[in-house]
Write a protein that holds these residues in place. Structure first.
Motif, short mmCIF file in Angstrom:
data_model
loop_
_atom_site.label_atom_id
_atom_site.label_comp_id
_atom_site.label_asym_id
_atom_site.label_seq_id
_atom_site.Cartn_x
_atom_site.Cartn_y
_atom_site.Cartn_z
N SER A 1 6.86 -12.47 7.85
CA SER A 1 8.04 -11.62 7.88
C SER A 1 8.49 -11.38 9.32
N SER A 2 9.57 -10.61 9.48
CA SER A 2 10.12 -10.36 10.80
C SER A 2 9.17 -9.52 11.64
N PRO A 3 9.33 -9.57 12.98
CA PRO A 3 8.50 -8.72 13.84
C PRO A 3 8.64 -7.24 13.50
N GLN A 4 9.83 -6.83 13.04
CA GLN A 4 10.03 -5.42 12.68
C GLN A 4 9.14 -5.02 11.50
N VAL A 5 9.03 -5.90 10.51
CA VAL A 5 8.17 -5.61 9.36
C VAL A 5 6.71 -5.52 9.80
N ILE A 6 6.29 -6.46 10.64
CA ILE A 6 4.90 -6.45 11.09
C ILE A 6 4.60 -5.19 11.88
N ASP A 7 5.55 -4.75 12.73
CA ASP A 7 5.37 -3.50 13.46
C ASP A 7 5.12 -2.34 12.50
N ILE A 8 5.85 -2.33 11.41
CA ILE A 8 5.72 -1.23 10.44
C ILE A 8 4.37 -1.28 9.73
N VAL A 9 4.02 -2.43 9.16
CA VAL A 9 2.83 -2.48 8.31
C VAL A 9 1.53 -2.41 9.10
N ARG A 10 1.57 -2.73 10.40
CA ARG A 10 0.35 -2.64 11.20
C ARG A 10 0.05 -1.21 11.64
N ASP A 11 0.98 -0.29 11.38
CA ASP A 11 0.80 1.13 11.68
C ASP A 11 0.93 1.88 10.35
N LYS A 12 -0.19 2.32 9.80
CA LYS A 12 -0.17 2.91 8.45
C LYS A 12 0.63 4.21 8.40
N LYS A 13 0.66 4.96 9.49
CA LYS A 13 1.48 6.19 9.49
C LYS A 13 2.95 5.83 9.46
N ARG A 14 3.36 4.87 10.26
CA ARG A 14 4.76 4.45 10.24
C ARG A 14 5.13 3.86 8.89
N THR A 15 4.19 3.14 8.27
CA THR A 15 4.43 2.61 6.93
C THR A 15 4.76 3.73 5.96
N MET A 16 3.95 4.79 5.98
CA MET A 16 4.19 5.91 5.08
C MET A 16 5.54 6.57 5.36
N ASP A 17 5.91 6.70 6.64
CA ASP A 17 7.18 7.34 7.00
C ASP A 17 8.37 6.51 6.53
N VAL A 18 8.32 5.19 6.75
CA VAL A 18 9.42 4.31 6.36
C VAL A 18 9.59 4.30 4.85
N LEU A 19 8.47 4.21 4.12
CA LEU A 19 8.54 4.18 2.66
C LEU A 19 9.04 5.50 2.10
N ALA A 20 8.56 6.61 2.65
CA ALA A 20 8.99 7.92 2.16
C ALA A 20 10.50 8.09 2.35
N GLU A 21 11.00 7.64 3.49
CA GLU A 21 12.44 7.75 3.75
C GLU A 21 13.26 6.92 2.77
N ALA A 22 12.66 5.83 2.27
CA ALA A 22 13.35 4.96 1.32
C ALA A 22 13.15 5.40 -0.13
N GLY A 23 12.45 6.50 -0.33
CA GLY A 23 12.24 7.01 -1.68
C GLY A 23 11.06 6.40 -2.41
N VAL A 24 10.20 5.66 -1.68
CA VAL A 24 8.99 5.09 -2.28
C VAL A 24 7.91 6.17 -2.28
N PRO A 25 7.23 6.42 -3.40
CA PRO A 25 6.22 7.49 -3.45
C PRO A 25 4.98 7.15 -2.63
N VAL A 26 4.60 8.05 -1.72
CA VAL A 26 3.44 7.86 -0.85
C VAL A 26 2.64 9.16 -0.79
N PRO A 27 1.37 9.09 -0.43
CA PRO A 27 0.58 10.32 -0.29
C PRO A 27 0.93 11.06 1.00
#
Length: 293
Positions: free
Chosen positions: A81-107
């Motif tokens: 995937s794009s470098p932007q995606v890799i930046d997100i998924v390699r940081d679990k806190k940022r992953t949770m923030d991005v998903l929550a903002e998109a309406g994906v349920p996260v802990p």
């Protein structure tokens, strides 16, 4: 597919790699964090006519994503995937923030240093895990704040405890960013972070989560997977994303996913095949095997 294919594998020590022993050809490569890793891969792929590179570990995703245009210029498709995606998924806190903002349920999730400043309002016990960990490395269940009163070797997260069954959802996203299919499986038994026994499960709510997740990732391409806990009180919660083939992908393929075939087709410029017509209730039972050289 009616095409002659060769598999070339690389490793730090190919003589002691089961994958290299099973491949058609193999070669030694430095660590993916080494400055010479990408130049060596570019030279090898150019000299050997390699049309597709498939990364299999998290740490090589970023350098390959950054170098994807250079490989493409020499005729090699990199499944990443794009470098932007890799930046997100390699940081679990940022992953949770991005998903929550998109309406994906996260802990509920916080960096350890932020949690220490304001631990009020959390229900114990809690999970603590590395910000950039994988394969369940460093994951702990902590019972009280005293367990967090120590130094850790790397940045850590605190996360609310989730209960219930755990699932992996494998998904395939085409080059236009459109999710073509999502195949969940129940993680019946886990060993060292990998599914040992699993069963495909068709659930509309998981597919909806997968579509929202794929849309939230700018430049998601090819095969990805993510983990979900189906908490009996909170409902499904996404806990992490792997922007690569996951260890349990063979179950999705056996169920009729055809994700791997579509990666090959994308590399060869051929039309994709339908990968959404998969079978519910397919069970995978794994065991250890030996490779003799």
């Amino acid at each position: 597919m009616g095409v002659a294919l060769e598999i070339h594998a690389c490793d730090l020590n190919p003589d002691l790699s089961a994958a290299c022993a099973l491949a058609d050809a193999s070669f030694a490569a430095p660590r993916c964090t080494d400055d010479g890793y990408i130049p060596l891969l570019r030279k090898y792929t150019r000299e050997n006519g390699i049309g597709l590179i498939v990364p299999t570990i998290d740490t090589e995703l970023q350098p390959l994503a950054d170098a994807r245009p250079d490989f493409s210029a020499q005729g090699t498709y990199v499944h990443v995937s794009s470098p932007q995606v890799i930046d997100i998924v390699r940081d679990k806190k940022r992953t949770m923030d991005v998903l929550a903002e998109a309406g994906v349920p996260v802990p509920r999730t916080a960096r350890l240093e932020d949690f220490r400043r304001d631990p009020a309002g959390w229900d114990w016990p809690l999970f603590v895990k590395p910000v950039s960990g994988s394969a369940s490395r460093g994951v702990e269940l902590v019972q009280d704040i005293k367990a967090l009163d120590r130094e850790f070797d790397e940045p850590m997260l605190v996360q609310e405890l989730l209960r219930g069954d755990e699932y992996t959802i494998n998904l395939f996203v085409d080059e236009d960013g459109v999710m073509q299919a999502a195949i969940p499986h129940l993680r019946i038994s886990i060993r060292a972070g990998e599914v040992e026994k699993g069963r495909t499960v068709r659930r509309d709510d998981f597919e909806a989560i997968a579509r929202n997740l794929a849309a939230a990732m700018p430049g998601a391409r090819g095969v990805l997977c993510f983990q979900v806990f189906d908490d009996p009180v909170l409902g499904p919660r996404v806990i992490e994303i792997n922007a690569r083939f996951g260890g349990g992908y063979p179950l999705a393929d056996q169920a009729g996913g055809h994700f791997a075939e579509n990666v090959l087709r994308q590399a060869m410029g051929e039309p994709l095949v339908n990968c959404a017509d998969w079978r519910d209730g397919v069970t995978m039972l794994r065991y250890d095997n030996a490779v003799f050289v």
